[in-house]
Scaffold this motif. Structure first.
Motif, PDB file in Angstrom:
ATOM      1  N   ALA A  49     -24.876  12.556 -32.232  1.00  0.00           N
ATOM      2  CA  ALA A  49     -24.487  13.032 -30.905  1.00  0.00           C
ATOM      3  C   ALA A  49     -25.427  12.362 -29.898  1.00  0.00           C
ATOM      4  O   ALA A  49     -26.531  12.837 -29.648  1.00  0.00           O
ATOM      5  CB  ALA A  49     -24.591  14.552 -30.838  1.00  0.00           C
TER       6      ALA A  49
ATOM      7  N   THR B 177     -21.624   6.876 -30.415  1.00  0.00           N
ATOM      8  CA  THR B 177     -21.764   8.330 -30.350  1.00  0.00           C
ATOM      9  C   THR B 177     -20.472   9.062 -30.683  1.00  0.00           C
ATOM     10  O   THR B 177     -19.369   8.502 -30.623  1.00  0.00           O
ATOM     11  CB  THR B 177     -22.224   8.761 -28.936  1.00  0.00           C
ATOM     12  N   SER B 178     -20.641  10.310 -31.028  1.00  0.00           N
ATOM     13  CA  SER B 178     -19.557  11.273 -31.103  1.00  0.00           C
ATOM     14  C   SER B 178     -19.794  12.291 -29.996  1.00  0.00           C
ATOM     15  O   SER B 178     -20.945  12.581 -29.648  1.00  0.00           O
ATOM     16  CB  SER B 178     -19.573  11.968 -32.474  1.00  0.00           C
TER      17      SER B 178
ATOM     18  N   TYR C  90     -18.891  16.379 -32.949  1.00  0.00           N
ATOM     19  CA  TYR C  90     -19.952  16.240 -33.941  1.00  0.00           C
ATOM     20  C   TYR C  90     -20.210  17.556 -34.660  1.00  0.00           C
ATOM     21  O   TYR C  90     -20.391  17.592 -35.876  1.00  0.00           O
ATOM     22  CB  TYR C  90     -21.229  15.735 -33.268  1.00  0.00           C
TER      23      TYR C  90
ATOM     24  N   ASN D   6     -29.046  15.661 -32.243  1.00  0.00           N
ATOM     25  CA  ASN D   6     -28.268  16.370 -33.264  1.00  0.00           C
ATOM     26  C   ASN D   6     -28.713  17.810 -33.480  1.00  0.00           C
ATOM     27  O   ASN D   6     -28.050  18.565 -34.204  1.00  0.00           O
ATOM     28  CB  ASN D   6     -28.385  15.645 -34.616  1.00  0.00           C
TER      29      ASN D   6
END
Length: 250
Positions: free
Chosen positions: A69, A81-82, A87, A115
């Motif tokens: 993330a 990225t997500s 994520y 994250n």
């Protein structure tokens, strides 16, 4: 034991009650002018694999999830990225696959600051449906906080971003990937907590070069010492967690 190197039959024969499955998660994103974009992935994978060597009979190690993330790095470019909400769901779905397969002990071992929120919320979501399972999450630096601080020279004694700690670790693990001529003092970054208040800013707003701290104080020698202490501490903590009775999760 490494999940991706085992057959379905071998995995089926592993104790679901006693074995802890570890999912390492990281990121591929900009790390200032001197560090590779795969910094978090390289460090987290190295830590996880050494821990697996020490606890081979107690844990099953999944492949590292390199995507993180990292939306707060996008304005610097060189970032994959997500979205945070996606994520979270991705982590839930990976862990749910294990839990529905009968495993009752799952841990997320993290190597990227972005994250932390998603992994904690993912476990909160999973816990509703799997209350009798041991669901764990930690960043390697939060487990080995004291060990890392003991090696650091700069005022910041924890892992930042392309900082003294990360630069030292990459100098030790993959020295050819550090652009030494681009290493500077990046201690001008803005904190994300002021007077106990979380201030939401992306890395473009917080840093002048996409890096933090004192990588100019980094060395391979520090990285060697730091890495061995991180691996020992993380192994000790995880080994202890595998001995916690599941009766603690009624």
């Amino acid at each position: 034991m490494k999940y991706a190197e085992m057959t379905a039959v071998e995995l089926k024969n592993i104790s679901r009650e006693e074995t802890l499955v570890i999912l390492p998660i990281a990121a591929v994103e900009q790390h200032g002018p001197h560090m590779p974009t795969g910094t978090d992935d390289i460090i987290c994978t190295a830590v996880a694999e050494k821990v697996e060597e020490r606890l081979k009979e107690k844990i099953v190690l999944l492949p590292t999830l390199w995507l993180g993330a990292s939306q707060h790095h996008l304005r610097w470019g060189a970032t994959l990225t997500s979205r945070v909400e996606n994520y979270e769901t991705l982590l839930c779905e990976i862990c749910e696959s294990l839990l529905k397969d009968g495993f009752r002990r799952v841990m997320i071992l993290n190597g990227h600051g972005g994250n932390i929120g998603p992994m904690q919320i993912a476990l909160r979501r999973l816990q509703v449906d799997f209350p009798n399972c041991q669901l764990l999450a930690a960043s390697y630096w939060s487990i080995a906080e004291e060990e890392i601080a003991s090696v650091m020279q700069g005022d910041c004694k924890t892992v930042g971003h392309a900082c003294e700690a990360e630069t030292s670790l990459i100098m030790y693990l993959r020295p050819e990937l550090v652009r030494s001529a681009r290493v500077e003092n990046f201690d001008d970054y803005a904190p994300d907590v002021v007077d106990g208040v979380y201030v939401c800013r992306d890395m473009f707003q917080r840093t002048s070069a996409g890096a933090t701290g004192r990588p100019d104080l980094a060395s391979a020698e520090k990285g060697d010492k730091m890495f061995s202490q991180i691996v020992k501490r993380v192994s000790d903590v995880i080994g202890h967690l595998t001995e916690e009775p599941l009766s603690n999760y009624p």
